[in-house]
Scaffold this motif. Structure first.
Motif, PDB file in Angstrom:
ATOM      1  N   LYS A 125       0.826  -1.212   0.000  1.00  0.00           N
ATOM      2  CA  LYS A 125       0.000   0.000   0.000  1.00  0.00           C
ATOM      3  C   LYS A 125       0.859   1.260   0.000  1.00  0.00           C
ATOM      4  N   ALA A 126       1.970   1.213   0.730  1.00  0.00           N
ATOM      5  CA  ALA A 126       2.855   2.378   0.813  1.00  0.00           C
ATOM      6  C   ALA A 126       3.473   2.736  -0.536  1.00  0.00           C
ATOM      7  N   GLN A 127       3.468   1.773  -1.483  1.00  0.00           N
ATOM      8  CA  GLN A 127       4.036   2.010  -2.811  1.00  0.00           C
ATOM      9  C   GLN A 127       2.995   2.487  -3.825  1.00  0.00           C
ATOM     10  N   ILE A 128       1.730   2.545  -3.399  1.00  0.00           N
ATOM     11  CA  ILE A 128       0.636   2.884  -4.315  1.00  0.00           C
ATOM     12  C   ILE A 128       0.235   4.347  -4.123  1.00  0.00           C
ATOM     13  N   PRO A 129       0.155   5.131  -5.187  1.00  0.00           N
ATOM     14  CA  PRO A 129      -0.318   6.518  -5.033  1.00  0.00           C
ATOM     15  C   PRO A 129      -1.708   6.528  -4.386  1.00  0.00           C
ATOM     16  N   PRO A 130      -1.946   7.431  -3.427  1.00  0.00           N
ATOM     17  CA  PRO A 130      -3.222   7.445  -2.687  1.00  0.00           C
ATOM     18  C   PRO A 130      -4.452   7.473  -3.583  1.00  0.00           C
ATOM     19  N   GLU A 131      -4.382   8.196  -4.690  1.00  0.00           N
ATOM     20  CA  GLU A 131      -5.555   8.307  -5.563  1.00  0.00           C
ATOM     21  C   GLU A 131      -5.849   7.004  -6.311  1.00  0.00           C
ATOM     22  N   LYS A 132      -4.900   6.073  -6.296  1.00  0.00           N
ATOM     23  CA  LYS A 132      -5.102   4.794  -6.975  1.00  0.00           C
ATOM     24  C   LYS A 132      -5.337   3.652  -5.992  1.00  0.00           C
ATOM     25  N   TYR A 133      -5.516   3.996  -4.727  1.00  0.00           N
ATOM     26  CA  TYR A 133      -5.696   2.962  -3.702  1.00  0.00           C
ATOM     27  C   TYR A 133      -7.169   2.816  -3.328  1.00  0.00           C
ATOM     28  N   GLY A 134      -7.624   1.573  -3.223  1.00  0.00           N
ATOM     29  CA  GLY A 134      -8.958   1.297  -2.698  1.00  0.00           C
ATOM     30  C   GLY A 134     -10.101   1.518  -3.659  1.00  0.00           C
ATOM     31  N   ASN A 135      -9.826   1.557  -4.955  1.00  0.00           N
ATOM     32  CA  ASN A 135     -10.886   1.833  -5.931  1.00  0.00           C
ATOM     33  C   ASN A 135     -11.621   0.558  -6.334  1.00  0.00           C
ATOM     34  N   PHE A 136     -12.180  -0.111  -5.338  1.00  0.00           N
ATOM     35  CA  PHE A 136     -12.994  -1.303  -5.551  1.00  0.00           C
ATOM     36  C   PHE A 136     -14.324  -1.110  -4.837  1.00  0.00           C
ATOM     37  N   PRO A 137     -15.406  -1.677  -5.342  1.00  0.00           N
ATOM     38  CA  PRO A 137     -16.692  -1.580  -4.632  1.00  0.00           C
ATOM     39  C   PRO A 137     -16.591  -2.175  -3.224  1.00  0.00           C
TER      40      PRO A 137
END
Length: 328
Positions: free
Chosen positions: A151-163
Motif C-alpha cells: 500500500k505504501a508504494q501505491i499513489p493514494p488516488e489509486k488505492y482502494g478503488n474497488f466496490p
C-alpha cells in the motif's frame, strides 16, 4: 527487436542485452550460443523467458515492473535452499540476489489445470510436504503487513478503488485477528502458490519461484492456490479434504475460509500496485475481488460474528457458483 508485452511486464531490447549478458556470464559462452530467447506468457511479477544453449533448454526470470516493492531476494535465496533439501524444487541453475534474476532447468510440462483432480491432488500433496518440512527460516510472512507495505508504494488516488473496499478491509482485518486463535501451526510457506508456479508432467511436479517464501500460515498457500483459479465452494471443500486427508474440523475449515478472504485482499493490493504502474492485470482481478469480498462474508459467521443477512446470502450464492463480478 521490438518491445514485447508479457504477463510480467515489458521485454525491451535493453532487457534482452542484460539477459544475454547474464546468461553468458553463468555459462561462460558467447552471445551467439544463446538460441531462441523467447518470452513465456506465465507469471505476473517477472518477465519469464525460455532459451536454448548447447543442446539444453532453460528458463530465465527477469524482474518485472514493481517487483522490487514486492520481493526480498535475499530471503528467496535461503528459501530456495530449504526447498531443494526437501526435494520440492530442484530446478535452480543460478540466481543473483542483488539483481533478482534466476536461471532454472526447463522441465517439460503441461499447463497446470485447476479442474483436473489429478493435478489438484498432486499440488496439495506438495503443500503437505512443504508445510511438514523442517523450518530453517526465521522471518515471518505476515500477509496483512505485506499488504500494508505494498500500500505504501501505491499513489493514494489509486488505492482502494474497488466496490465496498472499506467494508471488505474491515472484515479481513477482523478475520486475521480471529484466525490467530485457531491453533493452526505455522510452517514454511511458498507465498504465491498459483498454477503458474507449478511445473507438472506425468512423472514430476515442482513448485518454483520462492520470492515470497517464509515462515507463515499454511492458509496463505491454500488461499493463493484457490484464489488463482475459479473455484466453487464445493471445490474448496474438496481441496481442504485432500489437504487434511479427512474432512476438516469446524475450526480448521473456518481458518482456511478466512485465509481465502485474507489472500484475496492481499492480491488486490498487488493488483493496485501493478495498475498504478500501467500494467494490465486481467481477469485475476475479478477472481481476487470475489474471494476477498464473498469469503470474508462467509467466514465471519463461523467465528460467531454478525454480518448482513442479505449480503451473506448473496455471497453464498456467488461462492457456490464462483460467480465473478465484472469490475471494469
Amino acid at each position: 527487436m521490438e518491445s514485447i508485452q508479457t504477463t510480467g511486464g515489458l521485454f525491451t531490447e535493453e532487457s534482452r542485452k542484460i539477459v544475454v549478458s547474464n546468461i553468458c556470464r553463468v555459462f561462460d559462452c558467447k552471445e551467439e550460443d544463446v538460441e531462441n530467447l523467447t518470452p513465456v506468457q506465465a507469471g505476473m511479477t517477472n518477465v519469464v523467458l525460455s532459451f536454448r544453449l548447447r543442446g539444453g533448454k532453460y528458463i530465465y526470470r527477469h524482474p518485472g515492473l514493481g517487483s522490487d516493492a514486492l520481493v526480498d531476494r535475499g530471503r528467496e535465496t535461503i528459501m530456495q535452499k530449504v526447498v531443494e533439501d526437501a526435494g520440492i524444487d530442484t530446478t535452480l541453475v543460478a540466481m543473483d540476489v542483488d539483481e533478482g534474476w534466476r536461471i532454472g532447468r526447463f522441465i517439460e510440462h503441461y499447463d497446470f489445470d485447476y479442474k483436473s483432480l489429478n493435478d489438484m491432488v498432486r499440488a496439495v500433496m506438495l503443500f503437505r510436504r512443504l508445510h511438514a518440512a523442517p523450518c530453517h527460516v526465521r522471518w515471518n510472512f505476515d500477509v496483512l503487513k505485506k499488504a500494508e507495505g505494498i500500500k505504501a508504494q501505491i499513489p493514494p488516488e489509486k488505492y482502494g478503488n474497488f466496490p465496498e473496499f472499506n467494508e471488505i478491509r474491515d472484515r479481513v482485518y477482523r478475520l486475521a485477528e480471529l484466525a490467530e486463535y485457531d491453533g493452526i501451526k505455522k510452517c514454511n510457506i511458498h507465498g504465491d502458490a498459483r498454477d503458474v508456479n507449478f511445473l507438472i508432467n506425468k512423472e514430476e511436479i515442482y513448485l518454483i519461484d520462492w520470492e515470497y517464501g517464509g515462515y507463515g500460515d499454511p492458509g496463505f498457500d491454500i488461499g493463493s492456490y484457490i484464489c488463482g483459479g475459479q473455484h466453487t465452494l464445493a471445490e474448496v471443500d474438496r481441496i481442504l479434504f485432500t489437504y487434511y486427508r479427512h474432512w476438516p474440523t469446524e475450526k480448521q475449515r473456518r481458518h482456511f475460509l478466512a485465509y481465502i478472504a485474507i489472500t484475496g485482499f492481499f492480491y488486490l493490493h498487488w493488483t493496485m500496485l501493478k495498475q498504478s504502474k500501467g500494467q494490465v492485470v486481467g481477469i485475476h482481478k475479478e477472481q481476487w475481488y470475489h474471494f476477498a469480498r464473498n469469503y470474508s462474508l462467509l467466514a465471519l459467521p463461523l467465528y460467531g460474528e454478525q454480518v448482513d443477512q442479505a449480503q451473506y446470502d448473496e455471497a453464498m450464492e456467488k461462492a457456490v457458483k464462483c460467480e465473478l463480478r465484472m469490475l471494469d
